[in-house]
Design a protein around this motif. Sequence first.
Motif, PDB file in Angstrom:
ATOM      1  N   ILE A  96      25.316  42.731  32.508  1.00 23.10           N
ATOM      2  CA  ILE A  96      26.642  43.329  32.367  1.00 23.10           C
ATOM      3  C   ILE A  96      26.911  44.312  33.515  1.00 23.10           C
ATOM      4  O   ILE A  96      28.063  44.463  33.943  1.00 23.10           O
ATOM      5  N   GLU A  97      25.869  44.923  34.024  1.00 26.02           N
ATOM      6  CA  GLU A  97      26.040  45.805  35.191  1.00 26.02           C
ATOM      7  C   GLU A  97      26.558  44.983  36.388  1.00 26.02           C
ATOM      8  O   GLU A  97      27.526  45.365  37.049  1.00 26.02           O
ATOM      9  N   LYS A  98      25.930  43.831  36.606  1.00 27.55           N
ATOM     10  CA  LYS A  98      26.352  42.961  37.729  1.00 27.55           C
ATOM     11  C   LYS A  98      27.784  42.475  37.514  1.00 27.55           C
ATOM     12  O   LYS A  98      28.596  42.439  38.441  1.00 27.55           O
ATOM     13  N   ALA A  99      28.088  42.093  36.273  1.00 26.86           N
ATOM     14  CA  ALA A  99      29.426  41.567  35.977  1.00 26.86           C
ATOM     15  C   ALA A  99      30.495  42.645  36.158  1.00 26.86           C
ATOM     16  O   ALA A  99      31.584  42.374  36.674  1.00 26.86           O
ATOM     17  N   ILE A 100      30.199  43.856  35.739  1.00 26.80           N
ATOM     18  CA  ILE A 100      31.162  44.956  35.904  1.00 26.80           C
ATOM     19  C   ILE A 100      31.359  45.248  37.396  1.00 26.80           C
ATOM     20  O   ILE A 100      32.494  45.419  37.864  1.00 26.80           O
ATOM     21  N   ASP A 101      30.264  45.287  38.136  1.00 26.95           N
ATOM     22  CA  ASP A 101      30.378  45.554  39.575  1.00 26.95           C
ATOM     23  C   ASP A 101      31.202  44.467  40.271  1.00 26.95           C
ATOM     24  O   ASP A 101      32.059  44.766  41.108  1.00 26.95           O
ATOM     25  N   SER A 102      30.949  43.201  39.924  1.00 28.07           N
ATOM     26  CA  SER A 102      31.675  42.134  40.632  1.00 28.07           C
ATOM     27  C   SER A 102      33.124  42.025  40.169  1.00 28.07           C
ATOM     28  O   SER A 102      33.997  41.629  40.937  1.00 28.07           O
ATOM     29  N   THR A 103      33.405  42.409  38.921  1.00 30.08           N
ATOM     30  CA  THR A 103      34.778  42.304  38.415  1.00 30.08           C
ATOM     31  C   THR A 103      35.632  43.498  38.836  1.00 30.08           C
ATOM     32  O   THR A 103      36.787  43.341  39.240  1.00 30.08           O
ATOM     33  N   TYR A 104      35.054  44.687  38.736  1.00 28.86           N
ATOM     34  CA  TYR A 104      35.862  45.908  38.931  1.00 28.86           C
ATOM     35  C   TYR A 104      35.527  46.656  40.229  1.00 28.86           C
ATOM     36  O   TYR A 104      36.245  47.587  40.582  1.00 28.86           O
ATOM     37  N   GLY A 105      34.432  46.282  40.887  1.00 26.55           N
ATOM     38  CA  GLY A 105      34.055  46.981  42.122  1.00 26.55           C
ATOM     39  C   GLY A 105      32.947  47.980  41.886  1.00 26.55           C
ATOM     40  O   GLY A 105      32.035  48.101  42.691  1.00 26.55           O
ATOM     41  N   SER A 106      33.038  48.718  40.778  1.00 25.90           N
ATOM     42  CA  SER A 106      31.980  49.670  40.439  1.00 25.90           C
ATOM     43  C   SER A 106      32.129  50.074  38.977  1.00 25.90           C
ATOM     44  O   SER A 106      33.188  49.871  38.369  1.00 25.90           O
ATOM     45  N   TYR A 107      31.077  50.667  38.442  1.00 27.06           N
ATOM     46  CA  TYR A 107      31.138  51.182  37.072  1.00 27.06           C
ATOM     47  C   TYR A 107      32.218  52.255  36.948  1.00 27.06           C
ATOM     48  O   TYR A 107      32.957  52.298  35.967  1.00 27.06           O
TER      49      TYR A 107
END
Length: 223
Positions: A96-107
């Motif tokens: 989910i960390e990778k998915a958030i980074d790739s979807t939104y740019g960063s946490y």
Amino acid sequence: MFELPPLPYTYDALEPYIDATTVEIHHDRHHGTYTGAFNVAIKGTPLEGKDIVEIFDVIEDYPAAVRNNGGGYANHNLYWQILAPNGTSERPVGEIEKAIDSTYGSYEIFRDKFTEAAMSVFGSGWAWLVVKPSGELSICTTPLQDNPMMRIGGERKGYPILGIDLWEHAYYLSYQNRRAEYIKNFFHIINWYIVDSLYMAAIKYYKENDDMTNAPLGEEPIP
Ligand code: MN
């Protein structure tokens, strides 16, 4: 019969961000009442014996008592599950960390967008992070106790893996009208290990099935 799941930690486990009295009343009385009223609402209907997602699939065919209490039952199941005693994990982990980074740019950007969505809910409702059938992440909101898996107008918003309760009963004792402060502190007590496992479960389910009718909503075990 749907049963109220026990709180997976002690009433004071979310302090100082959510006080013990709020957790006790919220779980035992509010969540307990939704669960009891949901059972009453489906008793003697064709929904009796169906699982929650099957019920959400036909929710528009039934009275508001089914929709409101069924949503209240399921939404709080997820809410208690994705919260954690202070310090368990401050940031996303795993896939989910990778998915958030790739979807939104960063946490941090994700957190801002989720906060913006939560602040936009007028009155009582929820903000969610969901997984779409394409596997993409999406932030959305629902009014009252609607759940993103409810098929409304033919559509589902997605499979919820994170949700914040924006009803005043979730925060009023400590925060009164300060919803922004409650939302800010919510990010200190998210159990990202659980959110990650729900994300993986959603992806796996979508790979194996055309739709989410029999999805095991919010039933991932607590590690
Ligand atoms: Mn609530």
